[in-house]
Write a protein that holds these residues in place. Structure first.
Motif, PDB file in Angstrom:
ATOM      1  N   SER A 174       0.841  -1.195   0.000  1.00 16.66           N
ATOM      2  CA  SER A 174       0.000   0.000   0.000  1.00 16.66           C
ATOM      3  C   SER A 174       0.875   1.243   0.000  1.00 16.66           C
ATOM      4  O   SER A 174       1.810   1.353   0.797  1.00 16.66           O
ATOM      5  CB  SER A 174      -0.907   0.026   1.235  1.00 16.66           C
ATOM      6  OG  SER A 174      -1.845  -1.040   1.207  1.00 16.66           O
ATOM      7  N   LEU A 175       0.573   2.165  -0.891  1.00 14.41           N
ATOM      8  CA  LEU A 175       1.246   3.463  -0.944  1.00 14.41           C
ATOM      9  C   LEU A 175       0.193   4.517  -0.614  1.00 14.41           C
ATOM     10  O   LEU A 175      -0.754   4.706  -1.374  1.00 14.41           O
ATOM     11  CB  LEU A 175       1.844   3.719  -2.329  1.00 14.41           C
ATOM     12  CG  LEU A 175       2.813   2.660  -2.867  1.00 14.41           C
ATOM     13  CD1 LEU A 175       3.330   3.064  -4.247  1.00 14.41           C
ATOM     14  CD2 LEU A 175       3.973   2.438  -1.905  1.00 14.41           C
ATOM     15  N   SER A 176       0.358   5.184   0.510  1.00 14.46           N
ATOM     16  CA  SER A 176      -0.670   6.098   1.009  1.00 14.46           C
ATOM     17  C   SER A 176      -0.157   7.527   1.093  1.00 14.46           C
ATOM     18  O   SER A 176       1.036   7.776   1.233  1.00 14.46           O
ATOM     19  CB  SER A 176      -1.140   5.660   2.404  1.00 14.46           C
ATOM     20  OG  SER A 176      -1.783   4.405   2.359  1.00 14.46           O
ATOM     21  N   PHE A 177      -1.115   8.449   1.001  1.00 11.69           N
ATOM     22  CA  PHE A 177      -0.826   9.864   1.242  1.00 11.69           C
ATOM     23  C   PHE A 177      -1.820  10.388   2.261  1.00 11.69           C
ATOM     24  O   PHE A 177      -3.038  10.235   2.098  1.00 11.69           O
ATOM     25  CB  PHE A 177      -0.925  10.690  -0.037  1.00 11.69           C
ATOM     26  CG  PHE A 177      -0.831  12.178   0.210  1.00 11.69           C
ATOM     27  CD1 PHE A 177       0.356  12.749   0.635  1.00 11.69           C
ATOM     28  CD2 PHE A 177      -1.942  12.999   0.050  1.00 11.69           C
ATOM     29  CE1 PHE A 177       0.439  14.119   0.904  1.00 11.69           C
ATOM     30  CE2 PHE A 177      -1.871  14.364   0.303  1.00 11.69           C
ATOM     31  CZ  PHE A 177      -0.668  14.923   0.734  1.00 11.69           C
ATOM     32  N   TYR A 178      -1.288  10.994   3.330  1.00  9.97           N
ATOM     33  CA  TYR A 178      -2.117  11.584   4.373  1.00  9.97           C
ATOM     34  C   TYR A 178      -1.886  13.090   4.353  1.00  9.97           C
ATOM     35  O   TYR A 178      -0.772  13.562   4.605  1.00  9.97           O
ATOM     36  CB  TYR A 178      -1.750  11.005   5.736  1.00  9.97           C
ATOM     37  CG  TYR A 178      -2.666  11.428   6.867  1.00  9.97           C
ATOM     38  CD1 TYR A 178      -3.684  10.581   7.313  1.00  9.97           C
ATOM     39  CD2 TYR A 178      -2.529  12.667   7.496  1.00  9.97           C
ATOM     40  CE1 TYR A 178      -4.527  10.961   8.343  1.00  9.97           C
ATOM     41  CE2 TYR A 178      -3.369  13.061   8.517  1.00  9.97           C
ATOM     42  CZ  TYR A 178      -4.368  12.196   8.940  1.00  9.97           C
ATOM     43  OH  TYR A 178      -5.215  12.563   9.964  1.00  9.97           O
ATOM     44  N   ARG A 179      -2.935  13.842   4.040  1.00  6.02           N
ATOM     45  CA  ARG A 179      -2.797  15.296   3.916  1.00  6.02           C
ATOM     46  C   ARG A 179      -2.778  15.950   5.294  1.00  6.02           C
ATOM     47  O   ARG A 179      -3.761  15.918   6.040  1.00  6.02           O
ATOM     48  CB  ARG A 179      -3.941  15.876   3.086  1.00  6.02           C
ATOM     49  CG  ARG A 179      -3.813  17.372   2.845  1.00  6.02           C
ATOM     50  CD  ARG A 179      -4.988  17.901   2.031  1.00  6.02           C
ATOM     51  NE  ARG A 179      -4.860  19.337   1.782  1.00  6.02           N
ATOM     52  CZ  ARG A 179      -5.235  20.280   2.643  1.00  6.02           C
ATOM     53  NH1 ARG A 179      -5.790  19.943   3.800  1.00  6.02           N
ATOM     54  NH2 ARG A 179      -5.071  21.559   2.340  1.00  6.02           N
ATOM     55  N   ALA A 180      -1.625  16.542   5.628  1.00  6.43           N
ATOM     56  CA  ALA A 180      -1.465  17.279   6.877  1.00  6.43           C
ATOM     57  C   ALA A 180      -0.413  18.348   6.630  1.00  6.43           C
ATOM     58  O   ALA A 180       0.763  18.162   6.954  1.00  6.43           O
ATOM     59  CB  ALA A 180      -1.043  16.353   8.016  1.00  6.43           C
ATOM     60  N   PRO A 181      -0.800  19.479   6.024  1.00  5.81           N
ATOM     61  CA  PRO A 181       0.186  20.475   5.574  1.00  5.81           C
ATOM     62  C   PRO A 181       1.113  20.988   6.665  1.00  5.81           C
ATOM     63  O   PRO A 181       2.251  21.359   6.387  1.00  5.81           O
ATOM     64  CB  PRO A 181      -0.684  21.603   5.010  1.00  5.81           C
ATOM     65  CG  PRO A 181      -1.977  20.952   4.646  1.00  5.81           C
ATOM     66  CD  PRO A 181      -2.173  19.874   5.654  1.00  5.81           C
ATOM     67  N   TYR A 182       0.614  21.008   7.917  1.00  2.00           N
ATOM     68  CA  TYR A 182       1.438  21.486   9.029  1.00  2.00           C
ATOM     69  C   TYR A 182       1.928  20.342   9.910  1.00  2.00           C
ATOM     70  O   TYR A 182       2.625  20.589  10.892  1.00  2.00           O
ATOM     71  CB  TYR A 182       0.633  22.460   9.895  1.00  2.00           C
ATOM     72  CG  TYR A 182       0.073  23.652   9.139  1.00  2.00           C
ATOM     73  CD1 TYR A 182       0.860  24.776   8.888  1.00  2.00           C
ATOM     74  CD2 TYR A 182      -1.248  23.669   8.692  1.00  2.00           C
ATOM     75  CE1 TYR A 182       0.349  25.877   8.211  1.00  2.00           C
ATOM     76  CE2 TYR A 182      -1.771  24.767   8.020  1.00  2.00           C
ATOM     77  CZ  TYR A 182      -0.967  25.865   7.783  1.00  2.00           C
ATOM     78  OH  TYR A 182      -1.472  26.953   7.103  1.00  2.00           O
ATOM     79  N   LEU A 183       1.546  19.131   9.608  1.00  5.57           N
ATOM     80  CA  LEU A 183       1.791  17.935  10.414  1.00  5.57           C
ATOM     81  C   LEU A 183       0.998  17.976  11.718  1.00  5.57           C
ATOM     82  O   LEU A 183       0.304  17.023  12.054  1.00  5.57           O
ATOM     83  CB  LEU A 183       3.284  17.726  10.692  1.00  5.57           C
ATOM     84  CG  LEU A 183       4.163  17.543   9.443  1.00  5.57           C
ATOM     85  CD1 LEU A 183       5.615  17.280   9.852  1.00  5.57           C
ATOM     86  CD2 LEU A 183       3.668  16.418   8.549  1.00  5.57           C
ATOM     87  N   VAL A 184       1.080  19.077  12.478  1.00  5.02           N
ATOM     88  CA  VAL A 184       0.306  19.186  13.710  1.00  5.02           C
ATOM     89  C   VAL A 184      -1.172  19.374  13.380  1.00  5.02           C
ATOM     90  O   VAL A 184      -1.548  19.646  12.241  1.00  5.02           O
ATOM     91  CB  VAL A 184       0.821  20.347  14.590  1.00  5.02           C
ATOM     92  CG1 VAL A 184       2.211  20.030  15.132  1.00  5.02           C
ATOM     93  CG2 VAL A 184       0.835  21.666  13.825  1.00  5.02           C
ATOM     94  N   ASP A 185      -2.003  19.245  14.414  1.00  8.90           N
ATOM     95  CA  ASP A 185      -3.458  19.228  14.230  1.00  8.90           C
ATOM     96  C   ASP A 185      -4.042  20.612  13.962  1.00  8.90           C
ATOM     97  O   ASP A 185      -3.499  21.630  14.423  1.00  8.90           O
ATOM     98  CB  ASP A 185      -4.144  18.654  15.469  1.00  8.90           C
ATOM     99  CG  ASP A 185      -3.820  17.191  15.701  1.00  8.90           C
ATOM    100  OD1 ASP A 185      -3.323  16.539  14.761  1.00  8.90           O
ATOM    101  OD2 ASP A 185      -4.064  16.709  16.825  1.00  8.90           O
ATOM    102  N   ILE A 186      -5.148  20.623  13.223  1.00  6.80           N
ATOM    103  CA  ILE A 186      -5.992  21.813  13.077  1.00  6.80           C
ATOM    104  C   ILE A 186      -7.402  21.425  13.514  1.00  6.80           C
ATOM    105  O   ILE A 186      -7.979  20.453  13.006  1.00  6.80           O
ATOM    106  CB  ILE A 186      -6.026  22.327  11.627  1.00  6.80           C
ATOM    107  CG1 ILE A 186      -4.642  22.805  11.197  1.00  6.80           C
ATOM    108  CG2 ILE A 186      -7.033  23.466  11.488  1.00  6.80           C
ATOM    109  CD1 ILE A 186      -4.611  23.362   9.786  1.00  6.80           C
ATOM    110  N   ASP A 187      -7.939  22.155  14.463  1.00  7.11           N
ATOM    111  CA  ASP A 187      -9.309  21.941  14.925  1.00  7.11           C
ATOM    112  C   ASP A 187     -10.170  23.143  14.543  1.00  7.11           C
ATOM    113  O   ASP A 187      -9.649  24.236  14.310  1.00  7.11           O
ATOM    114  CB  ASP A 187      -9.355  21.766  16.445  1.00  7.11           C
ATOM    115  CG  ASP A 187      -8.610  20.529  16.911  1.00  7.11           C
ATOM    116  OD1 ASP A 187      -8.588  19.535  16.141  1.00  7.11           O
ATOM    117  OD2 ASP A 187      -8.043  20.555  18.014  1.00  7.11           O
ATOM    118  N   VAL A 188     -11.470  22.918  14.498  1.00  2.00           N
ATOM    119  CA  VAL A 188     -12.410  24.012  14.255  1.00  2.00           C
ATOM    120  C   VAL A 188     -13.202  24.245  15.531  1.00  2.00           C
ATOM    121  O   VAL A 188     -13.816  23.328  16.078  1.00  2.00           O
ATOM    122  CB  VAL A 188     -13.359  23.697  13.086  1.00  2.00           C
ATOM    123  CG1 VAL A 188     -14.382  24.817  12.913  1.00  2.00           C
ATOM    124  CG2 VAL A 188     -12.576  23.485  11.792  1.00  2.00           C
ATOM    125  N   ALA A 189     -13.149  25.482  16.024  1.00  2.00           N
ATOM    126  CA  ALA A 189     -13.882  25.856  17.234  1.00  2.00           C
ATOM    127  C   ALA A 189     -14.611  27.156  16.971  1.00  2.00           C
ATOM    128  O   ALA A 189     -13.996  28.155  16.587  1.00  2.00           O
ATOM    129  CB  ALA A 189     -12.923  26.014  18.420  1.00  2.00           C
TER     130      ALA A 189
END
Length: 394
Positions: A174-189
């Protein structure tokens, strides 16, 4: 395919000296030293040697681009998964010489990529690229390179957000791509996007089962205005509308590094980090510092830089320093795939206006619309993957 290397330390040292003399007019001493320093500084961290002989005999990321008519590894028409923004040939790029260059490291030859060997050695395993669209650029390149060798293999593509996966079912790869431009989390509040500089667990839980992890970040940390990917940054319980972007990157990468050290089982998972991918929006970088040129950006560039007295500085020297420092300070450092300097020379490799993401009106105005950040496929990311292949298996 074995790497072609010198077998005595004395003869190697002599060749290195001769090479440095020969290329002094083409490469800056700082670039050579940076590459050699990076290569040596990581050799005590690798679980298996990159090369079959003494690792110090080859500076993998210092070298030259040479023309090779056996390239590219594949044709865009044979790899339909290439995203429109990278598919330069489909969207009218008239020249093809940019496809005919091979990276030659300091004093060795890279093994030629073999997709079947890749599948056999990775049988039953998962490779995951994590990061921004440059990581997606590399992920799609690797799929195309492997597919070119494994024609007729049973495959499956599962597209999603943030995770997409391409499977070679006959091999369990399996060759996967996980989109996380900053690596750290982004939450919506409360309708606002919060960039959590101290938290990565929301993303990281999805990465734990990969056998090979390749991370990248960089470009998104500089975005402002409509391109900015967050409304507030949060660190230490405090919220900020903005802060020094290099300091923010350093905090975010420290969170990433600590998470890798604490959570990734390095006896089973290889960890890589793709260094900052350069952009070519400023022609003075490859025109000996000229302030006026006939071009406004990478549009119309059809060949690598040549005859330059030193590598251009580019737009991301501070980010490069942060990446290097954070990785060196890890308990078990990631392997830094140091593609920045060699990619700096490839002003010819960007989509420019030959991108499916541009409207006809945008294509008619390359001074404003040319994409000099991403890379054509086939193209430069294929070399990144050839280096990735060498680091994995040799």
């Amino acid at each position: 395919m074995a790497l072609l290397l010198l077998h005595s330390q004395s003869s190697c040292s002599l060749l290195v000296v001769l090479w440095l003399v020969l290329v002094q007019t083409h490469m800056g001493w700082s670039a050579i030293i940076m590459s050699l320093k990076n290569h040596h500084s990581h050799q005590h961290h690798r679980r298996q040697p990159m090369f079959q002989t003494n690792q110090s005999t080859c500076a993998l990321f210092a070298g030259t681009w040479v023309r090779d008519d056996s390239y590219p590894f594949y044709q865009s028409s044979d790899c339909p998964l290439i995203d429109a923004e990278f598919n330069c040939q489909m969207y009218g790029r008239p020249d093809t010489d940019y496809l005919k260059y091979r990276w030659r490291p300091l004093n060795c030859e890279l093994p030629r990529f073999n997709g079947i060997e890749f599948l056999l050695k990775m049988r039953g395993k998962t490779v995951m690229f994590v990061g921004d669209s440059l990581g997606r650029n590399q992920w799609e390149s690797l799929i195309c390179m492997v597919s070119a060798s494994a024609r007729g293999a049973l495959t499956q593509m599962i597209r999603g957000d943030p995770l997409s996966t391409f499977k070679f079912l006959d091999y369990g790869v399996s060759l996967s791509f996980y989109r996380a431009p900053y690596l750290v989390d982004i939450d919506v509040a409360q309708g606002k996007r919060i960039l959590r500089l101290d938290d990565i667990s929301g993303n990281g839980n999805s990465w734990l089962n990969a056998d090979v992890l390749s991370f990248n970040t960089g470009h998104w940390w500089t975005h402002k205005g409509s391109l900015q990917g967050w409304d507030y940054m949060e660190t230490g319980g405090q919220y900020y509308q903005d802060m020094d972007r290099v300091a923010a990157l350093e905090k975010g990468l420290s969170t990433w590094a600590n998470w890798v050290d604490a959570n990734v089982d390095r006896t089973r998972t290889r960890v890589f980090f793709l260094s900052i991918s350069p952009t070519h929006y400023n022609p003075s970088e490859w025109n000996a510092g000229a302030t006026t040129t006939t071009t406004k950006n990478c549009y119309g560039e059809t060949a690598p830089m040549s005859g330059v007295s030193m590598y251009p500085v580019g737009a991301y020297p501070e980010q490069m320093r942060v990446v290097d420092t954070i990785i060196r300070d890890m308990q078990s450092p990631a392997y830094l795939l140091d593609i920045t300097m060699l990619s700096e020379l490839r002003k010819d490799g960007h989509p420019s206006i030959y991108s499916g993401d541009l409207s006809p009106e945008q294509r008619s105005n390359p001074a404003r619309s040319a994409d000099c950040s991403h890379w054509c496929l086939p193209g430069l990311p294929d070399t990144w993957n050839q280096l990735f292949y060498a680091a994995l298996f040799f």
